[in-house]
Structure formats: C-alpha cells, structure tokens
Scaffold this active site. Structure first.
Site, short mmCIF file in Angstrom:
data_model
loop_
_atom_site.label_atom_id
_atom_site.label_comp_id
_atom_site.label_asym_id
_atom_site.label_seq_id
_atom_site.Cartn_x
_atom_site.Cartn_y
_atom_site.Cartn_z
N LYS A 221 0.81 -1.22 0.00
CA LYS A 221 0.00 0.00 0.00
C LYS A 221 0.85 1.27 0.00
O LYS A 221 2.01 1.26 0.38
CB LYS A 221 -0.98 -0.02 1.19
CG LYS A 221 -2.12 -1.01 0.96
CD LYS A 221 -3.20 -0.95 2.02
CE LYS A 221 -4.32 -1.95 1.66
NZ LYS A 221 -5.36 -2.02 2.70
N ARG A 255 -3.39 -9.88 5.78
CA ARG A 255 -3.82 -10.02 4.38
C ARG A 255 -2.70 -9.50 3.48
O ARG A 255 -2.42 -8.29 3.48
CB ARG A 255 -5.11 -9.23 4.16
CG ARG A 255 -5.65 -9.29 2.74
CD ARG A 255 -6.92 -8.46 2.60
NE ARG A 255 -7.43 -8.48 1.24
CZ ARG A 255 -7.00 -7.69 0.26
NH1 ARG A 255 -6.06 -6.80 0.48
NH2 ARG A 255 -7.53 -7.80 -0.95
#
Ligand code: 8Y7
Length: 277
Positions: A221, A255
């Site tokens: 991210k 995740r």
C-alpha cells in the site's frame, strides 16, 4: 481465539495469513495477472503451499478512482473461480465483495468468509451475510473508494475506527451474526492520510478492546511507498516490517500478496517471541 463459519474453525492462537487472489484486470498492485481460471487456481495452490490459511478472492477493484462494475460482471469473475478452488483446496476461501448478491452466491459455492470493505453497509448485505452462516470481516473505511483519499479527517482516528467497528458489530448481532463469526479490520489506506495510517498501526492493539479477532492488510500500500519512496512492486520489505509490527500487538490475521515471504518473517518472529515466554 477462534473464527468460525458454518463448516470451518480457524484457530488464531498463532498468526494466520490471508493470501490475496485478485481477479481484477485493474488492481493497483497486481492487476490482470491472475484473471484466467488456470492462473488463478495455480496462484491459489501456491499461496496455500506457502502458508496461506485463507484465500481472499476479489473481482472488483477498490483502488481510489477505480470504475465500479455490475453485479453480473463481478459474479462472472469470481463464482467460477470459487467453485474451482473449493474443489481443489481444503483451506478457507474468502470473498472480497460489498454486494449482497455476490456474497450469497459465493457462499453457496463454497466461500467461508465474507470480506467486506464496506462492513455490510450495502443494501441486503447484513441479512444475506446472516443467512449465509459464513464468517465476516468488517473493515473500517471513511468515505467511498472513488473519493476517500480526497480529504480524510479525524479527531482521534483510533477511537473513531473502534467506535465505527463497534457499531457494525452491533448491527451484525442484531441480525443474528454471532460474535464468533466476526473479525475486524482498521482498513489501512481507506480514507486515511499517512499519519492516520501510522497512528492506527501504532495503536492497533487498542482494538482488542472490542473482543474480536483482528485482521490487518498493508501489503504494497501507499502508506509504505510514501515512507520508503518505492513503487508498488518494491514495497515487500516495508510491508513485512509493518505486518510484524501489527503481529507484535496481537493482530491475528494478515492479508498479503507475498505469502511465502510473510510466512518466513512470521516463522522468525514466532520463534523469537516464544523465547519471551
Ligand atoms: C483490504 C481489503 C483491500 C484491507 C481487508 C489492497 C479488499 C486494496 N484492502 N480487505 N481489501 N483489509 N479486509 O491494497 O486492508 O489490497 S483492497
């Protein structure tokens, strides 16, 4: 702590990995790589071999600015793949969707967990999730994907995320989704500035006050890229560090895209942690 679905129980006394299986042609980090069914199956099998306990199947991009797709297009992408994975794999299968119809169909062909970045706020989602008897992951997001990064704003990000998640847990319990089926996620990158994301990483352990398992996803991210100044395919080390930091605060499920590397990092982290007694 345990997470339960109709037919499976996940023991969370050791960290678990959720491996990302993106069926979207436009994902920000791995778009288009695993769209074909053969490629999707091969990638899922590899992730399980590498240590994933859950495969998270997604058919709609949640990238800021991504185009929405119809329910039928999403169903066409994810349902055949979930059917195939269910035949070939004995692990947990998760469906990453916000649409009630996709949740219902996915669980009917074998998904065990509904992973919803909108925390079951779309029409019928709560009721379909309840009736499915699947487990659910409730994620915090401020705003909506198309515009969420325009001006994210909080007085106290950790308290506000906790309050939102508590409200969604209450909504779940009202329709009969038992607490044993629920896990919670602060939603890194979803309507959050850099400082919000890192405050939430620093204090993620405070979310244990809600009494439910925690899931965190920071893989590739921009909160990593902004710190280390690297493009999306060069953020592995940054992500491993961030995820280990979350584990040290008791987050149970991670995740990630890079399952093998995360599993190795967890092995070393766990070995050292066990010596702390
Ligand atoms: C998350 C997620 C995404 C996350 C949960 C990406 C679907 C963006 N991020 N689900 N989904 N938590 N539970 O970078 O952080 O993978 S999509």
């Amino acid at each position: 702590m345990l997470l339960s679905s109709k037919s499976r129980t996940l023991n969370l006394s050791t960290p678990r990995i959720m491996g990302i299986l993106n069926l979207t042609p436009d994902s920000f980090s791995d778009g288009g790589q695993f769209v074909g069914q053969d490629a999707a199956l091969r990638h899922a099998l590899q992730m399980v071999k590498d240590g994933a306990a859950i495969i998270d199947v997604g058919g709609e991009s949640t990238r800021p600015g991504a185009a929405a797709i119809t329910a039928q297009a999403e169903l066409d992408r994810v349902i055949p793949v979930i059917e195939l994975l269910r035949q070939e794999l004995d692990c947990w299968i998760s469906i990453d969707t916000s649409k009630a119809v996709v949740m219902g169909e996915a669980v009917s062909v074998g998904a065990d967990l509904i992973n919803d970045i909108r925390a079951l706020r779309e029409p019928d989602a709560l009721q379909v999730a309840a009736d499915s008897h699947a487990a659910v992951c409730l994620m915090h997001m401020q705003g909506l994907p198309r515009t969420m990064q325009q001006a994210p704003n909080y007085d106290d990000v950790t308290a506000e995320v906790a309050q939102f998640l508590a409200q969604r847990v209450a909504a779940c319990e009202q329709v009969g989704i038992e607490r044993g089926r629920i896990c919670l996620d602060p939603g890194y990158g979803f309507g959050k500035q850099l400082a919000h994301n890192y405050e939430l990483l620093a204090k993620v352990g405070q979310l244990h006050q809600l009494g439910l398992p925690l899931l965190a996803g920071m893989s590739r991210k921009s909160m990593l890229g902004q710190l280390v100044g690297r493009e999306v395919d060069q953020r592995l080390a940054a992500g491993l560090a961030a995820h280990l930091f979350a584990l040290s605060q008791g987050v149970q499920i991670l995740r990630v895209h890079d399952v093998k590397d995360m599993a190795d990092a967890i092995t070393v982290w766990q070995y050292a942690t066990d010596y702390q007694g």
